[in-house]
Write a protein that holds these residues in place. Structure first.
Motif, mmCIF file in Angstrom:
data_model
loop_
_atom_site.group_PDB
_atom_site.id
_atom_site.type_symbol
_atom_site.label_atom_id
_atom_site.label_comp_id
_atom_site.label_asym_id
_atom_site.label_seq_id
_atom_site.Cartn_x
_atom_site.Cartn_y
_atom_site.Cartn_z
ATOM 1 N N ALA A 106 0.923 -1.148 0.110
ATOM 2 C CA ALA A 106 0.081 0.146 0.019
ATOM 3 C C ALA A 106 0.859 1.279 -0.045
ATOM 4 C CB ALA A 106 -0.870 -0.139 1.429
ATOM 5 N N ARG A 107 0.503 2.225 -0.778
ATOM 6 C CA ARG A 107 1.592 3.431 -1.097
ATOM 7 C C ARG A 107 0.836 4.427 -1.082
ATOM 8 N NH1 ARG A 107 6.475 1.962 -2.919
ATOM 9 N NH2 ARG A 107 6.836 -0.341 -3.417
ATOM 10 N N SER A 108 0.206 5.034 0.026
ATOM 11 C CA SER A 108 -0.681 6.440 0.254
ATOM 12 C C SER A 108 0.689 7.468 0.116
ATOM 13 C CB SER A 108 -1.161 6.629 1.502
ATOM 14 O OG SER A 108 -0.072 6.389 2.494
ATOM 15 N N GLN A 109 0.212 8.592 -0.611
ATOM 16 C CA GLN A 109 1.127 9.729 -0.966
ATOM 17 C C GLN A 109 2.354 9.324 -1.486
ATOM 18 O OE1 GLN A 109 1.814 11.295 3.120
ATOM 19 N NE2 GLN A 109 -0.428 11.389 3.517
ATOM 20 N N ALA A 110 2.276 8.389 -2.729
ATOM 21 C CA ALA A 110 3.213 8.032 -3.326
ATOM 22 C C ALA A 110 3.413 8.951 -4.804
ATOM 23 C CB ALA A 110 3.285 6.578 -3.947
ATOM 24 N N ALA A 111 4.457 8.841 -5.447
ATOM 25 C CA ALA A 111 4.557 9.299 -6.823
ATOM 26 C C ALA A 111 4.057 8.289 -8.175
ATOM 27 C CB ALA A 111 5.998 10.052 -7.221
ATOM 28 N N CYS B 160 5.971 16.339 -4.080
ATOM 29 C CA CYS B 160 5.471 16.658 -5.399
ATOM 30 C C CYS B 160 6.410 15.691 -6.338
ATOM 31 C CB CYS B 160 5.642 18.074 -5.748
ATOM 32 S SG CYS B 160 4.568 19.157 -4.800
ATOM 33 N N HIS B 161 5.635 15.531 -7.325
ATOM 34 C CA HIS B 161 6.398 14.855 -8.659
ATOM 35 C C HIS B 161 5.963 15.314 -9.959
ATOM 36 C CE1 HIS B 161 2.551 12.730 -8.416
ATOM 37 N NE2 HIS B 161 2.814 12.335 -9.703
ATOM 38 N N VAL B 162 6.844 15.236 -10.881
ATOM 39 C CA VAL B 162 6.731 15.866 -12.367
ATOM 40 C C VAL B 162 7.124 14.666 -13.213
ATOM 41 C CG1 VAL B 162 7.267 17.480 -14.065
ATOM 42 C CG2 VAL B 162 7.123 18.165 -11.537
ATOM 43 N N ASN B 163 6.270 14.421 -14.042
ATOM 44 C CA ASN B 163 6.705 13.189 -15.054
ATOM 45 C C ASN B 163 6.558 13.692 -16.488
ATOM 46 O OD1 ASN B 163 4.677 10.434 -16.332
ATOM 47 N ND2 ASN B 163 7.003 10.628 -16.097
ATOM 48 N N ASP B 164 7.312 13.415 -17.391
ATOM 49 C CA ASP B 164 7.256 13.978 -18.705
ATOM 50 C C ASP B 164 6.497 12.951 -19.697
ATOM 51 O OD1 ASP B 164 9.173 12.106 -19.251
ATOM 52 O OD2 ASP B 164 10.798 13.462 -19.976
ATOM 53 N N GLY B 165 6.245 11.606 -19.253
ATOM 54 C CA GLY B 165 5.557 10.785 -19.602
ATOM 55 C C GLY B 165 6.307 9.836 -20.897
ATOM 56 N N ILE B 166 7.692 10.017 -20.611
ATOM 57 C CA ILE B 166 8.587 9.329 -21.620
ATOM 58 C C ILE B 166 9.537 8.613 -20.695
ATOM 59 C CG2 ILE B 166 10.280 9.448 -23.358
ATOM 60 C CD1 ILE B 166 8.949 12.171 -24.532
#
Length: 219
Positions: free
Chosen positions: A133-138, A193-199
């Motif tokens: 279980a991974r609450s508050q994950a990225a 926070c996290h940022v993902n460029d989708g690649i």
């Protein structure tokens, strides 16, 4: 009691401005994803104590979407379960991934879904559960060992915050049908926070480490 807000902001002309409309319901611990360049979908979360209406009393199972033709947020599809401090990422033009965080009792849960946003209403397909279980994950979409994959990073408590899980996807079909251990994180990560460029890139920003210290670095 704390006040939960409905106000939204957007970055415009090199500064943050108040968006011209607020959410339909006040929410905290929610997630959001852009379905296209102009339309956010806001999912789950807790309403707090300042209920604006009876239909906003259970925001953990509700969602809302910006109706551009009306210029306002409106309630959207009902969620398959309560979702608080979950993680959401867009896979492609018609699919969204959601991994749950807490239920209404703030117990960590490991359920995950792929949502078909091309159907009306949106349809939820439950995936195999995560190992932890991974609450508050990225979460994000990355290229992993020559496959397009969903990665869920950190979240939970203690040692779990330094681990990741990967699910391979390919051409719209499940390529692995199971979660597998991914690369370990150099430190714990939760509630950042996290940022993902989708690649290829998923940046994890700040948050708590494995012993509860607040961090200001980026992984």
């Amino acid at each position: 009691a704390q006040t939960v807000e409905r106000v939204c902001y957007h970055f415009h002309n090199d500064e943050w401005e108040t968006f011209n409309t607020g959410l339909y319901c006040p929410r905290w611990g929610a997630s959001s994803v852009m379905l296209n360049s102009v339309q956010p979908w806001v999912i789950g979360g807790n309403p707090g104590n300042n209920l604006s209406s009876e239909e906003c009393s259970d925001t953990a199972t509700s969602s809302e979407i910006l109706k551009t033709e009306h210029g306002s947020f409106e309630l959207s599809v009902t969620l398959p379960e309560k979702m608080i401090y979950h993680c959401t990422v867009r896979i492609d033009d018609s699919r969204v991934f959601i991994v749950n965080g807490y239920d209404e009792s703030y117990e960590g849960i490991s359920n995950a879904y792929i949502v078909d946003t091309s159907s009306s209403p949106f349809t939820f397909t439950q995936m195999p559960s995560l190992t932890h279980a991974r609450s508050q994950a990225a979460c994000g979409i990355i290229s992993y060992q020559n496959s397009l994959a969903i990665v869920v990073a950190g979240g939970g408590f203690g040692d779990t915050t330094q681990t990741t899980e990967v699910y391979r996807i390919s051409n719209g079909d499940d390529a692995s049908n199971t979660w597998e251990p991914g690369p370990a994180l150099p430190r714990g990560f939760s509630n950042g926070c996290h940022v993902n460029d989708g690649i290829n890139n998923l940046a994890l920003i700040g948050g708590f480490d494995e012993v509860g210290n607040v961090r200001n670095d980026i992984l």
